[in-house]
Write an enzyme that holds these catalytic residues in place. Structure first.
Site, PDB file in Angstrom:
ATOM      1  N   SER A 181       0.000   0.152  -2.986  1.00 14.67           N
ATOM      2  CA  SER A 181       1.885  -0.429  -2.574  1.00 14.67           C
ATOM      3  C   SER A 181       2.339   0.212  -3.504  1.00 14.67           C
ATOM      4  O   SER A 181       2.719   0.384  -4.719  1.00 14.67           O
ATOM      5  CB  SER A 181       1.795  -1.310  -2.087  1.00 14.67           C
ATOM      6  OG  SER A 181       1.475  -1.740  -1.235  1.00 14.67           O
TER       7      SER A 181
ATOM      8  N   GLU B 260       6.499  -0.849  -7.601  1.00 14.38           N
ATOM      9  CA  GLU B 260       5.792  -1.688  -7.687  1.00 14.38           C
ATOM     10  C   GLU B 260       4.991  -1.195  -8.827  1.00 14.38           C
ATOM     11  O   GLU B 260       4.447  -1.325  -9.481  1.00 14.38           O
ATOM     12  CB  GLU B 260       5.042  -2.231  -6.203  1.00 14.38           C
ATOM     13  CG  GLU B 260       4.107  -2.974  -5.961  1.00 14.38           C
ATOM     14  CD  GLU B 260       2.668  -3.143  -6.138  1.00 14.38           C
ATOM     15  OE1 GLU B 260       1.970  -3.886  -6.892  1.00 14.38           O
ATOM     16  OE2 GLU B 260       2.061  -2.500  -5.822  1.00 14.38           O
TER      17      GLU B 260
ATOM     18  N   ARG C 157       3.948 -10.222  -7.985  1.00 16.84           N
ATOM     19  CA  ARG C 157       3.614  -9.192  -8.854  1.00 16.84           C
ATOM     20  C   ARG C 157       4.421  -9.067  -9.861  1.00 16.84           C
ATOM     21  O   ARG C 157       4.522  -8.365 -10.588  1.00 16.84           O
ATOM     22  CB  ARG C 157       3.923  -7.839  -8.100  1.00 16.84           C
ATOM     23  CG  ARG C 157       3.367  -7.004  -6.945  1.00 16.84           C
ATOM     24  CD  ARG C 157       1.653  -7.041  -6.480  1.00 16.84           C
ATOM     25  NE  ARG C 157       1.678  -6.752  -5.591  1.00 16.84           N
ATOM     26  CZ  ARG C 157       1.267  -7.995  -4.239  1.00 16.84           C
ATOM     27  NH1 ARG C 157       1.488  -8.631  -4.614  1.00 16.84           N
ATOM     28  NH2 ARG C 157       0.169  -7.112  -3.605  1.00 16.84           N
TER      29      ARG C 157
HETATM   30  N1  EPU Z   1       5.227  -2.642   8.806  1.00 16.47           N
HETATM   31  C1  EPU Z   1       5.660  -1.587   9.731  1.00 16.47           C
HETATM   32  N2  EPU Z   1       5.326  -0.168   9.261  1.00 16.47           N
HETATM   33  C2  EPU Z   1       3.492  -0.092   8.907  1.00 16.47           C
HETATM   34  C3  EPU Z   1       3.072  -1.222   8.447  1.00 16.47           C
HETATM   35  C4  EPU Z   1       3.854  -2.394   8.063  1.00 16.47           C
HETATM   36  O1  EPU Z   1       6.834  -1.808   9.880  1.00 16.47           O
HETATM   37  O2  EPU Z   1       3.060   0.732   9.292  1.00 16.47           O
HETATM   38  C5  EPU Z   1       5.856  -3.766   8.626  1.00 16.47           C
HETATM   39  C6  EPU Z   1       5.176  -4.416   9.826  1.00 16.47           C
HETATM   40  O3  EPU Z   1       6.566  -5.832   9.701  1.00 16.47           O
HETATM   41  C7  EPU Z   1       3.812  -6.103   8.712  1.00 16.47           C
HETATM   42  C8  EPU Z   1       4.475  -5.925   7.943  1.00 16.47           C
HETATM   43  O4  EPU Z   1       5.481  -4.776   7.506  1.00 16.47           O
HETATM   44  O5  EPU Z   1       4.232  -6.905   9.421  1.00 16.47           O
HETATM   45  C9  EPU Z   1       4.059  -6.163   7.069  1.00 16.47           C
HETATM   46  O6  EPU Z   1       2.792  -5.163   6.663  1.00 16.47           O
HETATM   47  P1  EPU Z   1       1.491  -5.117   5.916  1.00 16.47           P
HETATM   48  O7  EPU Z   1       0.882  -6.606   6.359  1.00 16.47           O
HETATM   49  O8  EPU Z   1       0.661  -3.804   5.793  1.00 16.47           O
HETATM   50  O9  EPU Z   1       1.233  -6.285   4.094  1.00 16.47           O
HETATM   51  P2  EPU Z   1       2.800  -5.439   3.359  1.00 16.47           P
HETATM   52  O10 EPU Z   1       3.941  -6.145   3.247  1.00 16.47           O
HETATM   53  O11 EPU Z   1       3.500  -3.539   3.473  1.00 16.47           O
HETATM   54  C10 EPU Z   1       1.764  -5.944   1.802  1.00 16.47           C
HETATM   55  C11 EPU Z   1       1.144  -6.370  -0.074  1.00 16.47           C
HETATM   56  C12 EPU Z   1       0.288  -5.376  -0.043  1.00 16.47           C
HETATM   57  C13 EPU Z   1      -1.124  -6.098   0.546  1.00 16.47           C
HETATM   58  C14 EPU Z   1      -0.732  -6.393   1.803  1.00 16.47           C
HETATM   59  C15 EPU Z   1      -1.180  -7.511   2.863  1.00 16.47           C
HETATM   60  C16 EPU Z   1       3.133  -5.858  -2.000  1.00 16.47           C
HETATM   61  C17 EPU Z   1       4.044  -4.394  -1.924  1.00 16.47           C
HETATM   62  N3  EPU Z   1       2.051  -5.100  -1.049  1.00 16.47           N
HETATM   63  O12 EPU Z   1       2.046  -5.638   1.735  1.00 16.47           O
HETATM   64  O13 EPU Z   1      -0.776  -4.701  -1.430  1.00 16.47           O
HETATM   65  O14 EPU Z   1      -2.319  -5.686   1.047  1.00 16.47           O
HETATM   66  O15 EPU Z   1       1.061  -6.728   1.468  1.00 16.47           O
HETATM   67  O16 EPU Z   1      -1.371  -8.833   2.115  1.00 16.47           O
HETATM   68  O17 EPU Z   1       3.202  -7.367  -1.291  1.00 16.47           O
HETATM   69  C18 EPU Z   1      -0.410  -3.082  -3.154  1.00 16.47           C
HETATM   70  O18 EPU Z   1       0.187  -4.239  -4.102  1.00 16.47           O
HETATM   71  O19 EPU Z   1      -1.185  -2.295  -3.742  1.00 16.47           O
HETATM   72  C19 EPU Z   1      -0.486  -3.652  -1.961  1.00 16.47           C
HETATM   73  C20 EPU Z   1      -1.727  -2.722  -1.337  1.00 16.47           C
END
Ligand code: EPU
Length: 351
Positions: free
Chosen positions: A244, A347, A171
């Protein structure tokens, strides 16, 4: 051509739906307009350039001029197995993803449905499901908001033979660095795509959405990604948010081990702390940290922590004020800090 509007209501220009305004709002549709805009003495300063307003929290009215690009075109500038496609900064990023998939071009399909526009996507290095914009961008074409000069920034990640001027990170990019921030307006972005099958299926459970032989077309991947996003993330048209709200933090291995030990003793269960080894340490999902502190689904006044993905703060009633968002942000940061010793960074850009 460019148009200006004074005392402009920005509610429709930020996906969070904050009711704020700016002294002046300017929309332009050509690179040469930018030179007229910066020469115009009647436009209140400072300038702030927005894209789709999908990663922004306006904390108050803006006293300067908000700029927005309506430069919209998609053209193949060099064809072959690895076509180069130039896209205007004002094109909705997902419209570009849909176009590429429909042309059978691989590259941005995992980025489907991310809100925002192409210019801002190149600045923010948007990413999802194992792919970042910086993996498919070849160069970013800009005009200086200071002197109107043109400059092309090359991306070393996609071309080994050039200096890495975009400096893409998580990012992050040169365009967000203190020395460059707000100084360049992106006019177009050149993407390096592929006609050869190139699915990116390493992230999470994405691979399991396809048969053993994998997807046949980028349209198939696009549809699967759209399904996953719709399942987990709020639709900005229905509920205001800026995606996010926090970045996923990277901590030292030693810090991570302490958290693991703490979870084992405090929870008394075998819950694994999700994590990924990255350059510089261990990345722990902020969503997990926030959920573990009990914030998931918490609703306070007009704002809430999204019940399916706690990394997202939503404008629950459509009437949220910037102060309500800031107060919830403050409490989440304090809660995670107290419990895990990790200071989350937003972010979302605050203005
Ligand atoms: N998780 C939880 N609880 C939840 C949801 C997720 O504990 O309710 C944990 C789980 O361990 C899961 C991990 O978080 O495996 C990752 O969750 P997710 O795949 O939803 O991804 P994220 O790391 O939370 C990032 C990006 C998102 C992007 C997703 C998918 C950032 C800040 N965010 O989220 O980007 O869509 O990966 O690649 O890196 C954005 O930037 O606006 C955005 C939505």
């Amino acid at each position: 051509m460019w148009t200006k509007k004074h005392n402009y209501d920005l509610s429709g220009q930020n996906t969070f739906g904050m009711k704020v305004s700016c002294a002046c709002y300017v929309e332009y549709d050509s690179a040469s307009d930018i030179r007229d805009i910066i020469a115009s003495e009647e436009l209140p300063r400072p300038f702030f350039h927005i894209g789709g307003g999908s990663n922004l929290l306006f904390t108050r009215d803006y006293e300067g001029t908000v700029l927005h690009s309506a430069i919209r075109f998609i053209r193949i500038i060099s064809d072959g197995d690895m076509p180069l496609v130039e896209v205007g900064a004002g094109v909705v990023f997902d419209d570009f993803c849909a176009w590429a998939a429909s042309e059978g071009l691989w590259g941005p399909e995992n980025l489907s449905l991310i809100p925002g526009e192409v210019g801002a996507g190149a600045v923010q290095n948007i990413g999802a499901y194992g792919v970042e914009a910086g993996d498919v961008i070849k160069e970013v074409r800009c005009i200086s908001l200071e002197d109107g000069s043109e400059r092309t920034f090359h991306n070393g990640r996609t071309s080994a033979d050039v200096e890495d001027e975009c400096r893409y990170g998580y990012r992050d990019s040169i365009f967000k660095s203190p020395e460059m921030k707000g100084r360049q307006a992106v006019t177009s972005v050149v993407f390096a795509l592929s006609r050869e099958k190139r699915p990116q299926l390493r992230y999470g459970h994405i691979k399991t959405l396809f048969p053993e032989t994998g997807p046949d077309s980028p349209v198939q991947v696009r549809e699967a990604i759209i399904g996953v996003r719709r399942e987990k993330l709020p639709d900005p048209a229905e509920k205001g948010s800026a995606g996010s709200f926090f970045k996923n933090p990277v901590i030292s291995e030693e810090h991570f081990r302490r958290i693991e030990a703490d979870v084992r003793t405090r929870e008394g269960d075998e819950r694994q702390v999700p994590h990924y080894v990255v350059e510089g340490g261990i990345k722990v999902p902020a969503a997990w940290l926030i959920e573990s502190c009990g914030f998931k689904g918490m609703c306070r006044g007009n704002v809430a922590v999204y019940h399916k993905q706690p990394l997202v703060i939503v404008n629950e009633t459509g009437k949220a004020s910037p102060d309500e968002v800031l107060s919830l942000e403050h409490d989440i940061i304090a809660g995670v800090e107290e419990r895990f010793g990790i200071t989350l960074s937003p972010e979302v850009e605050h203005l």
